[in-house]
Design an enzyme around this catalytic site. Structure first.
Site, PDB file in Angstrom:
ATOM      1  CG  HIS A  95     117.189   1.700 127.913  1.00  0.00           C
ATOM      2  ND1 HIS A  95     117.813   2.443 126.926  1.00  0.00           N
ATOM      3  CD2 HIS A  95     117.246   0.424 127.487  1.00  0.00           C
ATOM      4  CE1 HIS A  95     118.222   1.647 125.965  1.00  0.00           C
ATOM      5  NE2 HIS A  95     117.888   0.404 126.276  1.00  0.00           N
ATOM      6  CG  ASP A 231     118.944   5.677 127.116  1.00  0.00           C
ATOM      7  OD1 ASP A 231     119.257   5.278 128.240  1.00  0.00           O
ATOM      8  OD2 ASP A 231     118.121   5.088 126.389  1.00  0.00           O
ATOM      9  CB  SER A 663     120.535  -1.160 125.147  1.00  0.00           C
ATOM     10  OG  SER A 663     119.413  -0.954 124.360  1.00  0.00           O
TER      11      SER A 663
HETATM   12  N1  ARG Z   1     114.061   1.378 122.508  1.00  0.00           N
HETATM   13  C1  ARG Z   1     115.176   1.277 123.384  1.00  0.00           C
HETATM   14  C2  ARG Z   1     115.857  -0.054 123.245  1.00  0.00           C
HETATM   15  O1  ARG Z   1     115.205  -1.060 123.127  1.00  0.00           O
HETATM   16  C3  ARG Z   1     114.790   1.406 124.828  1.00  0.00           C
HETATM   17  C4  ARG Z   1     114.396   2.748 125.195  1.00  0.00           C
HETATM   18  C5  ARG Z   1     113.828   2.821 126.578  1.00  0.00           C
HETATM   19  N2  ARG Z   1     113.016   3.993 126.654  1.00  0.00           N
HETATM   20  C6  ARG Z   1     111.672   3.976 126.762  1.00  0.00           C
HETATM   21  N3  ARG Z   1     111.025   5.101 126.611  1.00  0.00           N
HETATM   22  N4  ARG Z   1     110.990   2.885 127.017  1.00  0.00           N
HETATM   23  O2  ARG Z   1     117.051  -0.162 123.338  1.00  0.00           O
END
Ligand code: ARG
Length: 734
Positions: A95, A231, A663
């Site tokens: 992501h 991811d 992330s």
């Molecule tokens: N929740 C994750 C973060 O903020 C991002 C994941 C992205 N995936 C998604 N399905 N939008 O680090």
């Protein structure tokens, strides 16, 4: 409200306070904390060792010698990455690479959908706009800033601090060498550190799994455990031939990093030590009860309901056509991510009674502050600041998430700069402003989907009309809308209006736009229906409500600084970490299973078994590549298998304290080896920006063995595996 009596509530408040104090004393600083690796005190370091760290402080962070900190980078504009080979290979999240992967894709070469691996350096794809920032050093500049503001009042103080920060940034930066100095304001303005980075701009895409792996589970599983997402994505930093940072050039060569992380195939088990280095973006652990109330009553719910609308219309179009999907996917993903976050944040803040907890803490502070003139009126003033701002605060969310939530309006709003130079006689460079607008228009058109965007304009304008206090409407706007399009209680009226704006604007029309560029004229711009809409709402905000907002934030910042100063005086021995400010931090904790609610137990790891259980062929979120299903059914896991589970571990959870910005962060074991990438937080702890929950907080990590399996077995890119320093488990006798 529960039916408990007032005295019972008071009693439980007292009980809570004693519990709170004794827990903080006993627990010390375990798990909670985003520590500055340079300022790890002896106590924190000793606690890390107690929990399982086997490295010296010098190995964690050193200015003179290569250390782990040299392998951790800022990736792009809001993520973390780590260097994993001595040729500048970067691991980060899927992501985080999402926009770069998407823009490298086309309907014919759909790398987002199908995945991509470069089998040689020549196949790597330049990723424009990405950068990798390496931290060179950190220096404390608190004294310089404090000295410069001695004797100033609040307003002058804030302005002076800003100007000194700008000076210091300049002093520490050297554009010719791509060195960037950036002062970070810590402890709400009680400490200032300058972070100096070496910035590299030639970044190339090396690999990514298919989206059905990299975003498996989509928004349904986002912010949730158990979660089975691969991811990750892979990039490489390049430098110029003489070893310096460079913008893209075909002559560039892979970076020779100071340090790269070894990659462990050993895996972790429940209780094992884990630390996470990275760049957490923001937290507000000293938020007041007033701030929480503002979030719960206004900021979060309005953001969520405006995003609901934007997501709904975007998704309808994305589903229809792979081209539109590629066009909208990155912005959709980022809107969706914090749509779910803020909705969950409100729910958890309420569930854990954070507002009441804050009230108790504030009451203790108020007692302590009695008779101390610097602090004793702090909360009275705070209450007043919020009271003055609250009546206008909806305007801000509506502007950001409603008016500017329409992509056409977000672009049109930027043309205010053009209007400004056009109306100012002799002022500003018109040619330059128009040329910049033309460039921005190209980007805008590439990302614009008219069908969804037109609905978004219609519905958010109608919501504004129904939700905002009439006295705050832009003068004359809705009267004239009614005059031209009819009854404002009929949603169709707003659809008609939106259609007229979209059909009438010159911003979509190359001929009209080029004519405007050739002969820029203020009245043409001002008469354009899209510009008119954007500037009407923008000016209403700028002229009437922005001043209140400025006043409020200045006061809120000043009171925040004093509050923290007071808290530190109240309990001077306590070891504290500063709120996240997108500066390098290390957090440490353990792998740990948990129980989210009565009778439910969550294991600390997810496996391939669970990936297959969630698999729904053809589904938007839970589909899988055929080859993955085939390999998984054959149980072809190679050296990546977890022997104790006899399966492939795909993800695991730890108690680490991280937040957005982390992330892509490396999850590192006690020996300093890479065991996973942090990519998410769990739903039960979505209140974590405001309050760390020692029971429920978990960081969700993709297991590095799953990453390697995806690259090697699923992707066939053994060339990438060959670049890594793999650390294999010591064979045990059977
Ligand atoms: N929740 C994750 C973060 O903020 C991002 C994941 C992205 N995936 C998604 N399905 N939008 O680090």
């Amino acid at each position: 409200m529960t039916g408990r009596s007032r005295s019972a509530r008071l009693l439980s408040k007292q009980l809570f306070l004693t519990l709170f104090l004794s827990i903080t004393l006993l627990r010390g600083f375990a798990d909670e904390g985003m520590w500055l690796p340079l300022l790890l005190g002896e106590q924190v370091y000793a606690d890390m060792v107690k929990k399982g760290l086997k490295l010296t402080k010098e190995q964690l962070y050193s200015i003179n010698k290569a250390s782990i900190k040299d392998a951790v980078i800022i990736f792009g504009n809001g993520c973390t990455g780590e260097i994993v080979s001595n040729e500048g290979l970067i691991f980060t999240n899927h992501h985080c690479g999402y926009a770069a992967i998407t823009s490298a894709s086309s309907v014919e070469h759909n790398y987002l959908r199908d995945g991509f691996y470069a089998h040689s350096k020549a196949e790597e794809i330049p990723a424009q706009g990405l950068h990798a920032d390496f931290l060179l050093k950190i220096e404390d500049v608190t004294k310089e800033i404090e000295d410069s503001v001695k004797g100033l009042n609040d307003a002058d103080r804030a302005a002076k601090v800003q100007s000194v920060i700008t000076e210091i940034n300049k002093r520490y930066s050297d554009e010719s060498k791509s060195i960037l100095g950036k002062v970070s304001t810590l402890f709400k303005g009680n400490q200032f550190l300058v972070f100096v980075y070496q910035v590299y701009n030639d970044i190339r895409l090396v690999g990514a799994p298919p989206e059905s792996v990299g975003k498996f589970g989509g928004d349904t599983d986002n912010w949730e455990w158990p979660r089975h997402t691969g991811d990750f994505s892979i990039f490489r930093v390049y430098m110029s031939k003489d070893g310096g940072p460079s913008n893209y050039s075909p002559e560039d060569i892979p970076l020779k990093p100071k340090y790269s992380l070894p990659v462990s195939l050993k895996g972790l088990k429940d209780g094992d030590f884990a630390m996470i280095y990275g760049y957490p973006g923001s937290t507000n652990r000293y938020e007041t009860s007033y701030g929480i109330k503002q979030k719960l009553d206004i900021d979060n719910p309005i953001l969520v309901k405006l995003r609901d609308i934007r997501l709904k219309y975007m998704f309808e179009e994305m589903k229809k056509d792979p081209g539109i999907k590629l066009q909208l996917a990155p912005s959709y993903a980022s809107i969706a991510n914090y749509w779910k976050f803020y909705d969950g944040e409100s729910k958890q803040l309420v569930k854990y009674g954070i507002y009441d907890q804050k009230k108790v803490q504030e009451e203790a502070f108020r007692k302590w502050a009695e008779g101390k003139p610097e602090f004793e009126n702090l909360f009275t003033e705070w209450a007043k600041a919020y009271d003055e701002w609250r009546p206008y605060s909806k305007q801000r969310v509506y502007l950001l998430e409603g008016v500017l939530g329409c992509h056409l309006m977000a672009f049109a709003a930027t043309l205010q700069q053009v209007e400004n130079v056009l109306v100012k006689q002799g002022g500003g460079d018109i040619k330059k402003a128009v040329a910049a607008a033309s460039e921005a228009r190209k980007v805008f058109l590439k990302e614009e989907n008219r069908i969804s965007d037109q609905h978004i304009l219609a519905v958010t304008t109608s919501m504004y009309y129904n939700d905002i206090d009439r006295s705050q409407f832009p003068i004359g706007f809705f009267e004239s809308l009614k005059g031209s399009y009819g009854d404002l209680s009929n949603p169709n009226t707003f659809e008609k209006y939106a259609a007229a704006v979209f059909n009438g604007t010159l911003l979509f029309d190359d001929m009209k736009w080029n004519a405007f560029v050739a002969n820029p004229d203020a009245t043409v711009l001002q008469g354009d229906p899209a510009y008119k809409h954007a500037s009407t709402f923008l000016k209403n905000w700028q002229g009437k409500y922005f001043p209140y907002y400025q006043q409020f934030t200045a006061k809120n910042n000043e009171l925040g600084r004093l509050y923290l100063k007071g808290i530190m005086q109240m309990d001077p021995k306590k070891i504290r970490y500063p709120d996240a400010t997108f500066t390098m931090r290390v957090s440490y904790g353990n792998v740990k299973s948990y129980s989210p609610r009565d009778a439910v137990h969550y294991d600390y790891a997810c496996t391939m078994k669970g990936v297959l259980e969630k698999y729904i062929p053809g589904d938007y979120e839970f589909d899988l590549p055929a080859r993955l299903v085939e390999l998984a059914k054959k149980r072809d896991f190679g050296q990546y298998i977890d022997k104790s589970r006899n399966d492939l571990v795909v993800t695991f959870i730890t108690t680490n304290d991280i937040t957005g910005g982390n992330s892509g962060s490396p999850v590192i074991d006690g020996q300093g080896e890479l065991v996973g990438l942090a990519f998410d937080g769990n739903y039960e702890a979505l209140s974590h920006k405001i309050a760390f929950d020692p029971v429920y907080n978990r960081t969700i990590c993709v297991d590095i063995r799953y990453v390697l399996w995806c690259i090697d077995k699923l992707g066939g890119a053994s060339n990438i595996i060959d670049e890594l320093k793999l650390v294999k488990p010591v064979a045990t006798a059977k």
